[in-house]
Enzyme design. Sequence first.
Site, short mmCIF file in Angstrom:
data_model
loop_
_atom_site.label_atom_id
_atom_site.label_comp_id
_atom_site.label_asym_id
_atom_site.label_seq_id
_atom_site.Cartn_x
_atom_site.Cartn_y
_atom_site.Cartn_z
N SER A 46 0.42 -29.89 35.26
CA SER A 46 -0.44 -28.72 35.03
C SER A 46 0.30 -27.58 34.34
O SER A 46 -0.31 -26.62 33.90
CB SER A 46 -1.02 -28.22 36.35
OG SER A 46 0.01 -27.77 37.20
N GLY A 47 1.62 -27.69 34.26
CA GLY A 47 2.40 -26.67 33.57
C GLY A 47 3.25 -25.80 34.49
O GLY A 47 3.85 -24.82 34.05
N GLU A 168 9.59 -26.33 43.72
CA GLU A 168 9.37 -27.46 44.63
C GLU A 168 10.58 -27.68 45.54
O GLU A 168 10.99 -28.82 45.79
CB GLU A 168 9.04 -28.73 43.86
CG GLU A 168 7.75 -28.58 43.08
CD GLU A 168 7.21 -29.91 42.61
OE1 GLU A 168 7.32 -30.88 43.36
OE2 GLU A 168 6.65 -29.96 41.50
#
Lengths: 281, 290
Positions: A46-47, A168
């Site tokens: 998604s970028g 993340e």
Amino acid sequence: MTEILSLHEVTYTYSPEEKEARKAVEGISFSVNDGEWIAIVGHNGSGKSTMAKLMNGLLFPQSGEVRVLGETLNEENLWEIRSQMGMVFQNPDNQFVGATVQDDVAFALENNGVPFKDMVVRVHESLAQVKMEKFLDSEPHHLSGGQKQRVAIAGALALKPRILILDEATSMLDPQGREEVLSTVRKLREETHLTVLSITHDLEEALLADRIFVLNNGHKYAEGTPQEIFSRGEELVALGLDLPFAMKMGNLLRANGVALNNEHMSEEELVNDVWTSNFNK
Amino acid sequence: MDIQLQQVGYAYAKDTPFEKRALFDVNLHIPSGSYQAIIGHTGSGKSTLLQHLNGLLKPSEGIVKLGDLTIEAGKKAKNLKPVRQQIGIVFQFPEHQLFDETVLKDIMFGPLNFGVPREEAERRARVLADQLGLPEEVLEKSPFDLSGGQMRRVAIAGVLAMEPSVLVLDEPTAGLDPRGRQEIMDLFHHLHMEKGLTTVLVTHSMEDAARYADRVAIMHDGRCVLSGNPIDIFGDEERLAEYRLAAPRVVRFQRKVEAQLGYPLDRLCLTEEQLALELSRTVRGERESL
């Protein structure tokens, strides 16, 4: 509220020479206030990661601008601005350079020419902030995943950044390690005025943020408080995202004919609602 | 394929000053056709154990039986190739192992290597790409031009293309978004049922272990400390805590509901769907144990 970081109509493609190449991010604008905790969520591709790289100048946009601490990020001020941003990545094993925990935390300080005397103090301080001060001389590979990521955060904190970007940072950890890292971030936010940007797939983590940005196919899809974002419900599921546990559970209960008064994002509220709407009438 | 580990011990760099023991006296029987989850916190020995399941590591002590093949400590294991063909391992971050020019060639590499004819290898690759949600046009692209999620799918297709009868999965969905995670776990489960595979899932996700597995084993400090069915394992939260593990979220939620109700529900639920059903029965006064 003062703005600390913003993107203005930012577009980036990895292969600018190809005309029809898909843009990794396109026309993205948003603004982050000093001291906010922002979660950036979106499906794979998604970028999100591209955005993280644009924010700290690993990539420069083909159009639009990135402003950090009042300045447009460019190749001249890159290093100055980057010293205000700490970054922690996904894989705890790929970001260790030192042979011991304290060497590792000291690494960036040494690169920035911090005098030895100050360095010792800062290494101790930042390890204390993540509760890893007892592990000064431990070898990184003897630590658990959660401990490694806390050391990585300490390494970022040692430079006294204004902004901490977590890319993340909890996704490879076991549940206990994830909890360690999240409570560390929560505590840092209570004790300091750090701005936190966390890129995550973990919706429970996103729930802790002040605001959430949702990306979809390289575009900004929505921004708002966790309450505002998650009230979109199934719309998020259609984007490849998930709902917090209490919301999913609530939807399933309703579908099975269990009465509920409201949507809930916390388990405690949901338990209460189940009780008052069905048993304690 | 029936898999048995009997008193398996393993030491890295054995008989050197750097010797480090990673497994102690592990006993585990994975019957053919079962879905076995292996859980445990980081460093508990899960990954070392996994590497014994196709002879990548040979036990320092004890015996590993993979179907008809026995690998015994101290003895030379012969003829591992047929067994390796039957046991497909999806390692953590399998996309790091992609290498070929195109996605199609990458998926076909394994089967071709084991002597599958080209046409058949290509047929399998196309079917799997479709099952894994990879669009047709991706097949001719370089795997390195894909997104992380797509690369993961290509790598998984490469393992499945060998049509293994045992599937060993090491955190197969780490780093994927929630939908990707569910799609891939559902596909593994579908294959498990449809092809009667023996599946071994090494995971940090108690939720996945509870939802998919029919047997759960806990690794702790290099030992297999507990194994049994998911209801027994996940119903005993005190025991889990001893091994620094927590029950799946849905179980913890059920306990909160029960604390509020003042009595336990009829059964422990391992998925949100089961719990919703159970609670609706309770609300309607259809409890069995009144």
